[in-house]
Structures are given as structure tokens and as C-alpha cells.
Design an enzyme around this catalytic site. Structure first.
Site, PDB file in Angstrom:
ATOM      1  N   ARG A 219     -18.956  16.083   2.201  1.00 43.40           N
ATOM      2  CA  ARG A 219     -18.720  15.368   0.941  1.00 43.40           C
ATOM      3  C   ARG A 219     -17.815  16.226   0.055  1.00 43.40           C
ATOM      4  NH1 ARG A 219     -22.519  16.212  -2.374  1.00 43.40           N
ATOM      5  NH2 ARG A 219     -24.218  15.256  -1.220  1.00 43.40           N
TER       6      ARG A 219
ATOM      7  N   TYR B  70      -3.766  -1.781 -15.788  1.00 47.73           N
ATOM      8  CA  TYR B  70      -4.304  -2.319 -14.528  1.00 47.73           C
ATOM      9  C   TYR B  70      -5.682  -2.918 -14.797  1.00 47.73           C
ATOM     10  CZ  TYR B  70      -6.426  -2.456  -9.920  1.00 47.73           C
ATOM     11  OH  TYR B  70      -7.087  -2.875  -8.787  1.00 47.73           O
TER      12      TYR B  70
ATOM     13  N   ASP C 163      -1.215   7.170 -14.863  1.00 47.73           N
ATOM     14  CA  ASP C 163      -1.428   6.418 -13.627  1.00 47.73           C
ATOM     15  C   ASP C 163      -0.041   6.172 -13.026  1.00 47.73           C
ATOM     16  OD1 ASP C 163      -1.793   4.503 -11.639  1.00 47.73           O
ATOM     17  OD2 ASP C 163      -3.373   3.438 -12.720  1.00 47.73           O
TER      18      ASP C 163
ATOM     19  N   LYS D 149      -1.683   2.058  -2.369  1.00 47.37           N
ATOM     20  CA  LYS D 149      -0.411   1.362  -2.545  1.00 47.37           C
ATOM     21  C   LYS D 149       0.714   2.130  -1.848  1.00 47.37           C
ATOM     22  CE  LYS D 149      -3.274  -1.024  -5.070  1.00 47.37           C
ATOM     23  NZ  LYS D 149      -3.462  -0.843  -6.487  1.00 47.37           N
TER      24      LYS D 149
HETATM   25  C1  PLP Z   1      -4.581  -0.674  -7.382  1.00 43.53           C
HETATM   26  C2  PLP Z   1      -4.462   0.094  -8.624  1.00 43.53           C
HETATM   27  C3  PLP Z   1      -5.516   0.886  -9.095  1.00 43.53           C
HETATM   28  C4  PLP Z   1      -6.856   0.930  -8.416  1.00 43.53           C
HETATM   29  O1  PLP Z   1      -6.808   1.520  -7.149  1.00 43.53           O
HETATM   30  P1  PLP Z   1      -7.766   1.101  -5.931  1.00 43.53           P
HETATM   31  O2  PLP Z   1      -7.298   1.973  -4.826  1.00 43.53           O
HETATM   32  O3  PLP Z   1      -7.580  -0.359  -5.691  1.00 43.53           O
HETATM   33  O4  PLP Z   1      -9.171   1.417  -6.361  1.00 43.53           O
HETATM   34  C5  PLP Z   1      -5.311   1.620 -10.259  1.00 43.53           C
HETATM   35  N1  PLP Z   1      -4.137   1.565 -10.932  1.00 43.53           N
HETATM   36  C6  PLP Z   1      -3.108   0.809 -10.509  1.00 43.53           C
HETATM   37  C7  PLP Z   1      -1.844   0.780 -11.309  1.00 43.53           C
HETATM   38  C8  PLP Z   1      -3.236   0.043  -9.353  1.00 43.53           C
HETATM   39  O5  PLP Z   1      -2.207  -0.728  -8.956  1.00 43.53           O
END
Ligand code: PLP
Length: 381
Positions: A46, A98, A170, A195
Site C-alpha cells: 500500500r 471539473y 489540475d 486521461k
Molecule cells: C477526469 C478528471 C478528474 C478526475 O480524475 P479521475 O481519474 O476520473 O478520478 C479530475 N480533473 C479533471 C480535469 C478531469 O478531467
């Protein structure tokens, strides 16, 4: 080393026992100790796993960071960041945030006494006015989803420094290929590795990078204590995905130019939101802080009818109608009925999310096929 070389090699050495060029998937939950408490830095998976460590090193190098830390999802990473705070602390976040972050802030952490303000971060006077003695964190997302607004990272970070706030960026939509917030002095950069970083729509993962030893220690402690850490198989897949990040991003960007221009010249399209257009209100900021403009594009249709957006969405064959972004395949989403469905119509229309708005994650297929696909789908309206 330069970006592409780091993407392929950083954090990775041939396996010492066999010479295997690829980092093994260390599928283990625990590690044998030589004597009580004496081990090679690995005690329980972990906390630490060698496949994950290789990925964390590689990501850190791509963000020009000292430290990288991976989580089982982007939201897991965001959750760890907010857990740096205590009840009564306040966070100022981008208003066009988001949806999952907005939901976690307002539905989960608000219960624990953390206060969130959502502010249009083009308005620096308002931003400055929202800061008070309880403000501890500035949470910036750029480009924003789905309106592709660009927020000036340097200015936000300067404001955060002035008021001793932790600045979090982010960086999911841009990826480290297009922008490196830590180079602009931000404290923490956050990713949904689901992504662009992984890029193949087959893993859910999150990541953080920082240059601050103290923040890293706290975040690693939270990650191990709360447990949202990823397994070795997923770590291997993201590590493999990263090896082509620069090549994929080049194609996302070049396809993005072609698709954005095609849409801007189409008689059925009302408006195209893409920071690469000189007419985009934040084009200059985008040019300053991003290396290129990416493959995320939103557009609305003349007449703004939901039925037309729906017809278009049902008539694409290369693009797929799906949530998410950043994979090799092109995706199309309808924010008003998908990602932003929970926001009341009047509210979402204020921020530009109208009934006909569609968002594209332009993939790396041949641009001609993408244009043909969109042409056919627009003709079906
Ligand atoms: C998808 C996304 C998230 C969340 O990520 P997950 O991997 O789906 O938990 C956070 N910020 C942005 C801008 C995103 O596109």
C-alpha cells in the site's frame, strides 16, 4: 534530458536480476525482511511498490518535479490534497471546475467544515477580495472544461504566494507536454492520469507532483494512511502509456488545429471554443503558458437545439459518444446531458453550456477521417 527521452527512460533501469528492459509488474503485497525492521525500503505494497515508484519517478521528471505520487484515481489524488487542510480552512477554486472535484468539495469535504469558494479566476480583484485569514489553498484548473477558458497560472501563483496559500494546479487537460505549472512556481500539480498520461482509455489513475519536501511528506503519509494507491498492473500500463506521450500530444495538437478550423468555417456551427484561435479571449495567456493548444475543442450549433446536437452525436462513426478524454481515440460529449447534467439549465447556460454545446477530445486518427466523420454527422442535421 529532453521531454521525449524522459518520457521513455526516466525512473527506469533494466531489471537488475534479468536485464529485462521493461520494468516488471511487481505483483506483490508484501516484501521479505532480512531481520525485524531491516528491509530494502519496501515493507508493504500500500505504501510502496517498485512498479509504481518507477512511474512516480517518470512523472516527476516530466513535470520537472522533485517528487511524484500516484493514486488509484484523479479524485483519489484530489482527496489527498484536501486532507492537508483542517476544519475551518477555506479553499478558493476555479468556478468552471471539473464536476467530480466540485462534487467532492461540496458534498464530501464541506461536511467536514472545509469552506469552498468558486471564483471566476479571470477576475483578479474578486480573487483578491475572496482571500481572508482562513484561506489556505488556491485550486486552479486550466484549460477549463468544457469552455476551454485559460487561467493565468503565473498570476494565480503570485497571488497565492503573497497570501501564503498552497497553490494547486489540475493539469489534466494540458498534460505536462503542454504546460508545467511547477516551472511557474506552483506548489502542487495534480493529474487525472486516466486521461492524456495513460492515453489509451484502459486505466483509471491519479497523480501529484511537487518540489516541496514538506508537502510531499504529508501527501505520502496521507496516501499510505488513507490507502487510495494504485496497483502494479495499472502502474505498468501508465508507465507504458507515458512512453508515447510526446508523440501522441503532437498528433492531438495537429489534429486539433485541423478540426477547430473545420468547425469554425462550417455554416451549421455557431461558436468554437479552442485556445488556439487568436480571437479566443485568453489566447495570449495560452501562448504564454502552453507549448501548444491541444486537442480539446467545444462548439455550439446555430439555433442551439438539443435535437441537432443529439442527431450529430448519433451520426458520428469515428468519434464515439462517451465521457472522458485524452485517449488515442476521438470522443464526443454533450456536457448539458452528460458531465454537467446535474447543474440547473439557467446556471449552466450562464457559463456557456448551452443545449447544443458539444465537446470533442480529438484523438490521433487520420485528420481526414475525423473531418469526413464530422462532415457526415453535420449533414445529418
Ligand atoms: C477526469 C478528471 C478528474 C478526475 O480524475 P479521475 O481519474 O476520473 O478520478 C479530475 N480533473 C479533471 C480535469 C478531469 O478531467
Amino acid at each position: 534530458m529532453r521531454f521525449g527521452t524522459k518520457a521513455i527512460h526516466a525512473g527506469q533501469e533494466p531489471d537488475p536480476t534479468t536485464g529485462a528492459i521493461m520494468t516488471p509488474i511487481y505483483q506483490t503485497s508484501t516484501y521479505v525482511q532480512e531481520s525485524p525492521g531491516v528491509h530494502k525500503g519496501y515493507a508493504y505494497a500500500r505504501g510502496k511498490n517498485p512498479t509504481r515508484v518507477a512511474l512516480e519517478r517518470c512523472l516527476a521528471e516530466l513535470e520537472n518535479a522533485k517528487h511524484g505520487l500516484c493514486f488509484s484515481s484523479g479524485m483519489g489524488a484530489a482527496d489527498a490534497i484536501i486532507k492537508l487542510l483542517v476544519p475551518g480552512d477555506e479553499v478558493i477554486a476555479t468556478d468552471d471546475l471539473y464536476g467530480g472535484s466540485y462534487r467532492m468539495f461540496t458534498k464530501v469535504f464541506a461536511k467536514y467544515g472545509i469552506v469552498f469558494h468558486f471564483v471566476d479566476m479571470h477576475d483578479f480583484d474578486l480573487l483578491e477580495k475572496t482571500v481572508n485569514e482562513k484561506t489556505k489553498m488556491l485550486w486552479v484548473e486550466t484549460p477549463t472544461n468544457p469552455m476551454m477558458k485559460i487561467i493565468d497560472i503565473e498570476r494565480c501563483v503570485a497571488l497565492a504566494k503573497k497570501h501564503h496559500l498552497i497553490s494547486v494546479i489540475d493539469n489534466t487537460f494540458a498534460s505536462p507536454y503542454l504546460q508545467n505549472p511547477l516551472d511557474m512556481n506552483a506548489d502542487i500539480v495534480m493529474h487525472s492520469a486516466t486521461k492524456y498520461l495513460n492515453g489509451h482509455s484502459d486505466v483509471v489513475m491519479g497523480a501529484l507532483c511537487t518540489n516541496d519536501d514538506n508537502l510531499y511528506e504529508q501527501l505520502a503519509f496521507i496516501a499510505n494512511s488513507c490507502g487510495a494507491t494504485p496497483g502494479p498492473q495499472d502502474s505498468f500500463l501508465v508507465l507504458r502509456g507515458l512512453k508515447t506521450l510526446h508523440v501522441r500530444m503532437e498528433r492531438h495538437c495537429s489534429n486539433g488545429v485541423v478540426v477547430a478550423n473545420f468547425l469554425a468555417n462550417h455554416p451549421k456551427v455557431e461558436k468554437v471554443y479552442w485556445p488556439g484561435f487568436p480571437s479566443h479571449p485568453n489566447h495570449e495567456v495560452a501562448k504564454k503558458q502552453m507549448r501548444d493548444f491541444g486537442g480539446m475543442i467545444s462548439f455550439s450549433l446555430k439555433g442551439d437545439r438539443f435535437e441537432d446536437a443529439s442527431t450529430l452525436a448519433q451520426n458520428v462513426h469515428v468519434f464515439s459518444l462517451a465521457e472522458s478524454l485524452g485517449g488515442v481515440e476521438s470522443l464526443l460529449g454533450h456536457p448539458a446531458s452528460m458531465t454537467h447534467a446535474s447543474i440547473p439549465k439557467a446556471e449552466r447556460e450562464k457559463s456557456g453550456i448551452t443545449d447544443s454545446l458539444l465537446r470533442l477530445s480529438v484523438g490521433i486518427e487520420d485528420a481526414e477521417d475525423l473531418i469526413e466523420d464530422l462532415t457526415n454527422a453535420l449533414n445529418a442535421i
